[in-house]
Every structure is written in C-alpha cells, then in structure tokens.
Design an enzyme around this catalytic site. Structure first.
Site, PDB file in Angstrom:
ATOM      1  N   ASP A 207       0.828  -1.203   0.000  1.00  0.00           N
ATOM      2  CA  ASP A 207       0.000   0.000   0.000  1.00  0.00           C
ATOM      3  C   ASP A 207       0.868   1.261   0.000  1.00  0.00           C
ATOM      4  OD1 ASP A 207      -2.629   1.391   0.540  1.00  0.00           O
ATOM      5  OD2 ASP A 207      -1.563   1.950   2.366  1.00  0.00           O
ATOM      6  N   GLU A 246       1.719  -0.394  -5.079  1.00  0.00           N
ATOM      7  CA  GLU A 246       0.741   0.637  -5.422  1.00  0.00           C
ATOM      8  C   GLU A 246       1.549   1.922  -5.647  1.00  0.00           C
ATOM      9  OE1 GLU A 246      -3.363   2.647  -3.721  1.00  0.00           O
ATOM     10  OE2 GLU A 246      -1.725   2.254  -2.345  1.00  0.00           O
TER      11      GLU A 246
END
Length: 514
Positions: A207, A246
């Site tokens: 993330d 990401e």
C-alpha cells in the site's frame, strides 16, 4: 524474479464482502477457502487479499493495530494459515496487503511513541519537538498525546506515519534515513514480512509504496533505496516471494525499488483511465465504450515508454478494477466489457481481476462505510446466487456489511455459470487461452501493429500471435504484414479474419490469430 509470476492471473478479494460462512454479515477466511475451487475455475491462480490484520477499521483495515494478528471478524491466524495451505494445494499463490507507511493510532508502537518518557519507539513515528510546533508541509495532529509534539499523518487522522527518515532533513525534528531509529522501522517491517512468509504467504501488495521517506526527491530515490534493501532480503531468504507496488511509476518501483510488479493505476485523465473510465473528465470517451469515440493512442503513448523501460526487470500490471476504483460496469455494458477484458487479459504483465468484475457487478451509490466514501460502492457483497442476500450470507439483510445489489438484472455467478454467452464464460475462456498460449503470458513479446489516432481497429502482436480488437459498432479494417495472411482464427469474440494483407473485424469484435 519468482518464476510463477510468468503465468499468474490474480484475483483481488475484499474479504469483508466475499463470502460469509458464520452468518455475521461479514466475509471470512473460511468463505475464501470454500470458494477456492470457483476461483480456480475462473483461471485465476493467485490471490491478493485486502488488509486482514487487526484494525479499528476506520479505513477498512488500512489502519493496522497489530501486523501479526488477523482481525477477529475474518477468523484466526490459524484460519489464515489454513487458507494458505488449501490454496497451495490447488496451485494458488496468496499475497497479503502490506501497509508499511502508517499504522493505527492504537498500535502498540504508537502508544509507546506518544509517551512523554523517551523509549525505543519514540522515533518510530514522526514528531516535532513541541505541541505548538507545526509539521510544516505535512498533515499532522497535535494536542491529543502525552508527548510534547505533533505527529505526522499519511492519510486519515487515525493513521500516524511511520518514520523511515527524510532524504533531505530541513528541521531538527526530521531524522535522516540512516538514523538508527529509521533503520529500525525498516527492520521492523521486514520482521512483519518474514512472519507471514514463514507461515505460508507468497508475498505482498504494498500500500502507498511511494510514501515512506519524507522530503524525497522527484525520482523517489530515498524510498526506492528502502525497497531495494527489502528486495535484497527477499532474494536472499524468500526468492519465490513476490511484491507488487501501489505506485504507478514503474521506472521507480521496478527499476529503482526492486519491485517485481507495479500497477498501472486509474489516475484521472491518464492512459489507463482513457480505456475504461474517461467519464472522469466529463463526456465519456472511454476507448472500450462502443459509441465513445475513444483513442487507443492516449493509452499507448503513456504505456509504451514505461513498458519498454521496465520489461527486463519486472511487470507493469493491468487491472479490471480495484477496491479504490468504480467498477467498470459503471459505464460499460457486458458486450463492451467482453472486449475490454479480452484486451486486459492478453496484454503483457500480470493481470488482476477484482472480485465480481467477472460477472459485471455494478457500482452502487452508497453512504460511506469504514472510510470508503466514494469507493464504498465498489466494495459490496459478492453476488453468488439470485437468492437471499445474493448467496453471500444467511444473516438478516439489515445486518450485512454492505447491502447487496437487489436491482432487476443484478448479475450472479449461478445464473452466468449456465450461460455459455455470459461475461463469466468469456472471462473463463480468455484466461484459459492465456494459460494455454505462452506468448500471451506476462513476459511474452509485445508489438503494436496498427494503432492510429482516432481510428480502429487496434492490432498488436504477442509473440507469434496476431490480435485485433474493434470496440465500435462499425465494421473496420487495417493493413497487416504478408506473413500474417496465412494465420487462422484461434479465438474470437464476434468475427474477424485476414484477407490478403488486411484484417477485417465486425462490430464489437476481438480475434486472436495463429
């Protein structure tokens, strides 16, 4: 590079909404285990499970309270270990969602860091030197802790930023990347990774991977150095473990940071959004909308330089959707989705299929849930049947994590599994073809044959295969090479053929020729 990624197709699962086996209205690990055969039947041989660690769920699990304990709503650590084992027995790899940039404000590290007395966690997070000294240039919170200082946030108020240091410290409260306490943060995250890898996890989706080092330069050289160090650990200790970032900057993520994969994310107005979601800029000119008058060059002009720059080191990955993006059914019908998926599943890199996209689940306009806001409508329960709660749960409808789609025509797995012309059947056919034809897999060669601005079709080559697509309602044609004249149709949606040195496609058609 883990060898298994070459033929990987990922299925992203939002665990809250996939399948509930205990009737509490929330999906669980046992539900994923029960549906592994379904996932395998799609042609997906890898999973990415959104955050499942202990959390207050102010941001749907991206506010981690304990990295080494799963959230009780999903089951126990033992249940997750069993999921790893059952998936592996079926030839399915499993990635977990790693949140390295911040934690919950109730994480034990933060509870120690916010104390007035200095301790080993005092610099685990980023603090100024006084409660009235702002952290200029950053989101921050003050006045809520024992400690005389304010702390930096990464996102929501509940997510204090972990301290990996500053590439260029500008104030005395900013530590350098090589400060022992910043290195300790990096080592603590490696320890988390080792814990799950030792228990059977096959890697991580990371993330906000670009967010670690503060005051980083434009090339993110500080954050890339952190990830390069992590990659060295993986190569030495877990060479078959995979990481995807990401980030959507593959030259940084893959070439500099050492990630095996990077996502091509949906950013408003970018090349990926021009394919499926061009409505974000007003009128819908999405390339795969049959009347959208889209232009494939908007995608290719951005994609190709990134692909060429990184193809030797990793995979730039395309997605149908994810938990942060409106579902493609928002503006595309099933006939349009079939052509879009044909493209996504036959391009280089490792494709990611978001749960429910295979049946064309719709985006619902809903109130926010667990920090979802506009993203909430893409996180609704999986629609397995046409029965109660779409087969997701036996609980009362008002106890569901989110409401199911009850509108007329809401798709379900059960209905589409018996329909050979359904979107689900098309997805299965496409993924079967990808697995059968090595040229269609992650590192097969890719060449643009015909892609003229404002014109159709789009024609491209994957190794020895010639592929062409026409998302419009008009019959179209394009020139091809002399060597392609003898190729025969291997797979088709609609109709297409090569005559002499011209490929001709009927409206809304996709063909693979060999």
């Amino acid at each position: 590079m883990p060898n298994w990624l070459k033929d990987a197709v990922f299925y992203e699962i939002y665990p809250q909404s996939f399948y509930d086996t205990n009737g509490d209205g929330i999906g669980d690990f046992n539900g994923i285990i029960e549906k592994l055969d379904y996932i395998k039947s799609l042609g997906c041989n890898a999973l990415w499970i959104n955050p499942c660690f202990d959390s207050l769920f102010h941001d749907a699990g991206y506010d981690v309270r304990d990295y080494k304990k799963v959230a009780p709503r999903y089951g126990t650590n033992s249940d997750l270990y069993r999921l790893f084992g059952e998936a592996h027995r079926k030839g399915i790899h499993v990635l977990l969602d790693l949140v390295p940039g911040h934690t919950s404000e109730e994480h034990p590290w933060f509870l120690e860091s916010q104390k007035a007395e200095k301790n080993e966690y005092s610099n685990r997070y980023i603090w100024t030197n006084a409660a009235f000294q702002p952290a200029k240039g950053f989101l921050y919170i003050g006045g809520e802790t024992e400690r005389d200082g304010v702390y930096v946030l990464n996102f929501f108020k509940c997510q204090p930023a972990l301290n990996y240091g500053f590439l260029n410290p500008e104030e005395d409260w900013q530590l350098s990347m090589d400060h022992p306490d910043c290195i300790a943060t990096r080592e603590a995250m490696k320890d988390v990774m080792r814990f799950w890898l030792d228990h059977g996890c096959d890697g991580f989706r990371v993330d906000m991977a670009a967010s670690l080092v503060k005051n980083d330069d434009e090339k993110k050289s500080g954050t890339s150095a952190v990830w390069k160090n992590v990659r060295e650990m993986l190569d030495a200790e877990y060479p078959e473990a995979a990481m995807i970032s990401e980030w959507n900057e593959p030259e940084m993520a893959i070439n500099q940071g050492g990630f095996h994969m990077d996502f091509y994310l949906n950013w408003s107005g970018n090349g990926y959004s021009s394919l499926l979601r061009d409505y974000e800029r007003g009128e819908d000119h999405s390339f795969f909308k049959k009347d959208g008058s889209g232009d494939i060059r908007r995608f290719l002009d951005e994609y190709l330089p990134r692909y060429e720059a990184t193809r030797e080191n990793g995979y730039y990955c395309l997605i149908t959707c994810n938990h942060d993006t409106k579902r493609p059914k928002y503006n595309l019908d099933d006939s349009e989705l079939k052509i879009a998926y044909a493209f996504l599943f036959t391009m280089p890199g490792v494709p990611f299929l978001y749960y429910g996209d295979e049946i064309g689940m719709r985006y619902l306009e809903l109130k926010t849930k667990e920090g979802g806001y506009g993203r909430t409508g893409s996180r609704t329960p999986m629609q397995w049947t046409d029965g109660k709660n779409a087969g997701f749960s036996t609980c009362p409808a008002d106890a569901l994590y989110l409401p199911v789609d009850t509108a007329d025509g809401a798709p379900s797995v059960a209905a589409q599994e018996v329909d050979g012309n359904s979107l689900l059947s098309t997805v299965k056919d496409l993924l079967r073809l990808r697995h059968e034809e090595e040229d269609l897999q992650a590192d097969g060669d890719f060449e643009v044959v015909y892609a003229e601005s404002g014109k159709l079709p789009f024609v491209y080559r994957r190794g020895s295969l010639l592929l062409a697509l026409n998302p419009s309602t008009e019959r179209v044609s394009a020139p091809v090479g002399e060597a392609d004249a003898g190729k025969k149709v291997l797979y088709a949606i609609g109709t297409g053929e090569v005559k002499e040195q011209e490929i001709i496609l009927a409206p809304q058609s996709f063909v693979v020729l060999k």
